[in-house]
Design a protein around this motif. Structure first.
Motif, PDB file in Angstrom:
ATOM      1  N   GLU A 175       9.720  -1.590  -8.471  1.00 36.49           N
ATOM      2  CA  GLU A 175      10.287  -2.938  -8.392  1.00 36.49           C
ATOM      3  C   GLU A 175      10.396  -3.452  -6.967  1.00 36.49           C
ATOM      4  N   ASP A 176      10.071  -2.608  -5.991  1.00 38.11           N
ATOM      5  CA  ASP A 176      10.108  -3.001  -4.586  1.00 38.11           C
ATOM      6  C   ASP A 176      11.496  -3.550  -4.205  1.00 38.11           C
TER       7      ASP A 176
ATOM      8  N   SER B  32      15.272   6.918 -11.067  1.00 38.34           N
ATOM      9  CA  SER B  32      15.774   5.777 -10.289  1.00 38.34           C
ATOM     10  C   SER B  32      14.868   5.494  -9.096  1.00 38.34           C
ATOM     11  N   GLY B  33      14.417   6.545  -8.427  1.00 36.44           N
ATOM     12  CA  GLY B  33      13.504   6.343  -7.299  1.00 36.44           C
ATOM     13  C   GLY B  33      12.184   5.735  -7.719  1.00 36.44           C
ATOM     14  N   PHE B  34      11.697   6.127  -8.912  1.00 33.19           N
ATOM     15  CA  PHE B  34      10.442   5.561  -9.403  1.00 33.19           C
ATOM     16  C   PHE B  34      10.572   4.050  -9.614  1.00 33.19           C
ATOM     17  N   PHE B  35      11.656   3.639 -10.242  1.00 31.37           N
ATOM     18  CA  PHE B  35      11.832   2.210 -10.496  1.00 31.37           C
ATOM     19  C   PHE B  35      12.171   1.446  -9.214  1.00 31.37           C
TER      20      PHE B  35
ATOM     21  N   ALA C 159       0.834  -1.205   0.000  1.00 28.39           N
ATOM     22  CA  ALA C 159       0.000   0.000   0.000  1.00 28.39           C
ATOM     23  C   ALA C 159       0.869   1.254   0.000  1.00 28.39           C
ATOM     24  N   GLN C 160       1.946   1.227   0.760  1.00 25.91           N
ATOM     25  CA  GLN C 160       2.848   2.369   0.774  1.00 25.91           C
ATOM     26  C   GLN C 160       3.503   2.577  -0.582  1.00 25.91           C
ATOM     27  N   ARG C 161       3.926   1.493  -1.222  1.00 29.17           N
ATOM     28  CA  ARG C 161       4.541   1.594  -2.540  1.00 29.17           C
ATOM     29  C   ARG C 161       3.538   2.127  -3.564  1.00 29.17           C
TER      30      ARG C 161
END
Length: 386
Positions: free
Chosen positions: A161-162, A154-157, A93-95
């Protein structure tokens, strides 16, 4: 109001060009309403996407039509890793929330910029210079803020990708510790000493997650050769029964200890590797508990941990060598004392000579008598030398 005034007002209203409202104002209104509607529709799709990510359900339409229940990936992951489903759901949920917030912000900014340009064009403004300036500014910003763009991508991926989440123990190179916050631009890691590291996501080249899914406690234990492998297996089984009685340790252990075998050999002991599969971030707790129970079990059985054996050999000198060493030491001490006394007397004589008044010059008769007294001795010295 008189009838003439009313007639003039009606005449003026009939003469008003109502087609103006069908021009720029109507187009601007349509543009604003269209941008709002498109933004709402896109946000709806983003919300559905993030909800699907947060649920983590997989299933086919055929299975749903047949009345079969969907398989929850959360339950499958919990069964595979031993992590409770609530923790997995909270992390997903946080992701999903982070990804949804970013996509919504990007969508709103793009639609607002496009709507503003269309409104300016509807008002007959020349937007060509604006577009040209925006293009030049975009190129300049692209060169100047490429590091920032790389951090956000980079932060988005990382989030999608967790790769890691809040509470994970990670190795990001120089920063090793527990993750306290994950953003699209930077990650905060608290190390063992309490230092809070702020790591830009664009600088993270590799991630070592020590607590994702499951962990393993690896113990390399040195055991002396008097303890056989069968004895060590019996001790491990007894230690396992002891650890299983502790509720916290039992909950942290996913499997019983596995003896991998002899890891290395030395002249005084051998190293036996033991591995225990545990829950994330619980491997260190299990390691400490296993070592403590092992020391207790070794004490019961009279065994011990293998230690490096060292032997120090010391020899005494012979009597003659000892006497000669003493004599040489005594003579050196005497020479040092004499040198010290001589230096002290020389210093005193210099001081006394400095304190006395200067003497008068010798006469000619005294000089001649001194030379005559010294001349035979010098001749004798020359004869001796020859």
């Amino acid at each position: 109001m008189t009838s003439d005034a009313m007639e003039s007002t009606v005449q003026a209203a009939s003469d008003f060009d109502w087609s103006f409202l069908l021009g720029a104002p109507l187009r601007i209104t349509v543009i604003i309403i269209g941008a709002i509607v498109i933004n709402l529709i896109v946000r709806l799709f983003i919300r559905r996407f993030t909800t699907a990510v947060a649920k983590g359900t997989v299933g086919s339409e055929k299975a749903e039509g047949a009345g079969l229940a969907k398989f929850s990936s959360t339950a499958l992951e919990a069964q595979r890793t031993g992590i409770d489903q609530q923790t997995i759901k909270e992390r997903r949920a946080q992701r999903a929330k982070t990804v949804g917030r970013m996509l919504s912000s990007v969508t709103t900014i793009l639609l607002s910029a496009i709507a503003a340009l269309m409104i300016l064009d509807a008002l007959n403004f020349n937007i060509a210079p604006i577009l040209a300036s925006a293009g030049i500014a975009g190129v300049a910003i692209a060169f100047g803020a490429q590091e920032l763009v790389r951090d956000y991508l980079s932060g988005f991926f990382i989030v999608i990708e967790d790769q890691y989440g809040i509470g994970d123990t990670v190795d990001l190179g120089e920063a090793v510790g527990e993750v306290e916050d994950v953003g699209l631009r930077r990650t905060q890691v608290r190390d063992l000493t309490g230092t809070l590291w702020h790591v830009r996501n664009g600088e993270i080249l590799r991630v070592g997650n020590l607590s994702q899914g499951w962990a393993r406690a690896v113990l390399d234990i040195p055991i002396d050769y008097r303890t056989t492998m069968d004895d060590f297996r019996e001790m491990t089984e007894e230690i396992t029964r002891t650890l299983r009685q502790d509720h916290e340790i039992n909950k942290a252990m996913l499997e019983n200890p596995e003896i991998a075998g002899v890891q290395s050999l030395s002249g005084s002991y051998r190293v036996i590797r033991t591995m225990i599969k545990t829950k994330p971030n619980q491997q260190w707790l299990v390691e400490r508990a296993f070592r403590a129970a092992l020391m207790t079990e070794l004490a019961k059985r009279g065994g011990q941990i293998g230690m490096v054996q060292e032997t120090v050999l010391r020899t005494l000198p012979d009597a003659e060598e000892a006497d000669s060493a003493k004599k040489s030491a005594g003579s050196s001490d005497q020479r040092n004392k004499k040198a010290t006394v001589g230096a002290a007397s020389t210093a005193r004589s210099k001081t006394a000579a400095a304190d006395e008044k200067p003497s008068s010059l010798p006469s000619d008769d005294e000089i001649r008598s001194t030379v005559q007294e010294d001349s035979p001795s010098e001749g004798s010295d020359d004869d001796a030398d020859s």
